[in-house]
Design a protein around this motif. Structure first.
Motif, PDB file in Angstrom:
ATOM      1  N   TYR A 215       0.828  -1.211   0.000  1.00 60.18           N
ATOM      2  CA  TYR A 215       0.000   0.000   0.000  1.00 60.18           C
ATOM      3  C   TYR A 215       0.860   1.257   0.000  1.00 60.18           C
ATOM      4  O   TYR A 215       0.517   2.252  -0.655  1.00 60.18           O
ATOM      5  N   VAL A 216       1.970   1.225   0.718  1.00 56.93           N
ATOM      6  CA  VAL A 216       2.850   2.401   0.760  1.00 56.93           C
ATOM      7  C   VAL A 216       3.454   2.663  -0.617  1.00 56.93           C
ATOM      8  O   VAL A 216       3.482   3.807  -1.101  1.00 56.93           O
ATOM      9  N   THR A 221      -0.925   5.217   1.547  1.00 59.68           N
ATOM     10  CA  THR A 221      -0.571   5.169   2.971  1.00 59.68           C
ATOM     11  C   THR A 221      -1.710   5.667   3.851  1.00 59.68           C
ATOM     12  O   THR A 221      -2.000   5.078   4.905  1.00 59.68           O
TER      13      THR A 221
END
Length: 343
Positions: A215-216, A221
């Motif tokens: 996800y980052v 984030t």
């Protein structure tokens, strides 16, 4: 007959204080089992205190010391002659406010071991995905996690939680059941001398690190923290407490540095293991409710800032509870009490 009353009280006072300390610790921790030597000491101290009370009762002087001894002897009598069986009944508030956090702190080294393994797994999973994006298919066993984070976020924002409109209770129940099964498996794997618990905690960490890094790297984030923190700040520690219970069980099996037989070690560890398992279940019930009724709602229905703040408050409250709840009584027990004759 007491020849010198003040000298008599001064000589006997340390024994009274020791009896008071044992009785206070027994009252504070209903699960505590006295070792044989301490049980014998308790009986001898009680008998001596009763004899001292009988001797003091013939004097009109020192009424405060006599009242102190009367209370001490009454508590000792209740503890030795069976009142503990009544006091040992399940008391939910006592268990929640004192027994659970004290049990956690008594075995906190096992908890930190669980934390270290999970953090190591998280670092490994995050690094593996960052270095080899193709590892995603191996590191994430759940199909819904394999899609692009950006694609999943778009779906979630468009759905606005409508897919759970009629099934929140069912979804919450599924989460509780699944997560509790995983946590209790971590405990049960303590029977493998802790090896299974170690592997499971590390593997859970690997999945967590891989998901977070995915996800980052995809620029999601804010969504990650808004989705994970509300339930994750309770769910993840619950898994760690389950691992803690597994390591406590493994420690009883290994018995390193102890001369007790295996059966005796297991009996001694059983109350702590049971308490930690119940703690895990309670935490996961709460986490399941939060995930179903809060975590699944995203902006614009529920701002990320609100969800992140809620998760941070939960984390702070849980940390205070586990590391501070009931500690005041522990400090009182550790501090020698002044009797009325100290002055």
């Amino acid at each position: 007959m007491i020849v010198n009353l003040e000298r008599f009280i001064a000589e006997e006072q340390p024994r009274w204080a020791r009896l008071d300390d044992i009785l206070r610790r027994l009252a504070d921790d209903p699960w505590r089992k006295l070792p044989l030597a301490e049980a014998r000491e308790l009986e001898l101290l009680y008998q001596r205190a009763a004899a001292d009370l009988a001797r003091l009762s013939t004097y009109a002087a020192e009424p405060e010391a006599r009242r102190y001894l009367e209370n001490l002897v009454a508590r000792g009598h209740a503890e030795i002659h069976g009142a503990r069986g009544e006091g040992g009944r399940l008391r939910p508030m006592e268990w929640f406010a004192r027994t659970l956090p004290r049990t956690f702190r008594r075995n906190v080294r096992a908890f930190w071991l669980a934390v270290a393994l999970t953090v190591a797994g998280t670092g490994f999973g995050g690094a593996a995905l960052a270095l080899d994006p193709g590892a995603k298919q191996v590191l994430m066993p759940f199909e819904h996690l394999r899609m692009s984070p950006r694609e999943r976020v778009a779906r979630e924002l468009a759905d606005r939680g409508e897919h759970l409109a009629d099934g929140k209770a069912q979804f919450s129940g599924l989460l509780m059941t699944h997560n509790t099964r995983v946590a209790l498996t971590a405990m049960a794997l303590g029977m493998s001398w802790g090896i299974g618990t170690l592997v499971l905690l590390f593997y859970n960490g690997v999945m967590l690190g891989a998901v977070a890094m995915d996800y980052v790297l995809d620029g999601q984030t804010a969504f990650l923290f808004g989705w994970l923190l509300p339930h994750g700040t309770i769910e993840i520690p619950a898994m760690l407490v389950g691992g803690q219970a597994g390591f406590v069980l493994a420690g009883a099996l290994l018995g390193r540095g102890e001369r007790l037989r295996l059966a005796a070690r297991l009996r001694r560890a059983a109350p702590d293991v049971v308490t930690l398992c119940f703690a895990t279940a309670v935490m996961l019930v709460w986490a399941g409710l939060v995930e179903a009724f809060l975590s699944q709602y995203h902006e614009p229905v529920l701002p990320y800032a609100v969800k992140i703040t809620f998760g941070c408050v939960e984390a702070a409250a849980l940390a205070w509870y586990l590391f501070r709840a009931g500690r005041e009584d522990e400090e009182k027990s550790a501090t020698p009490r002044r009797t009325p004759t100290d002055d």
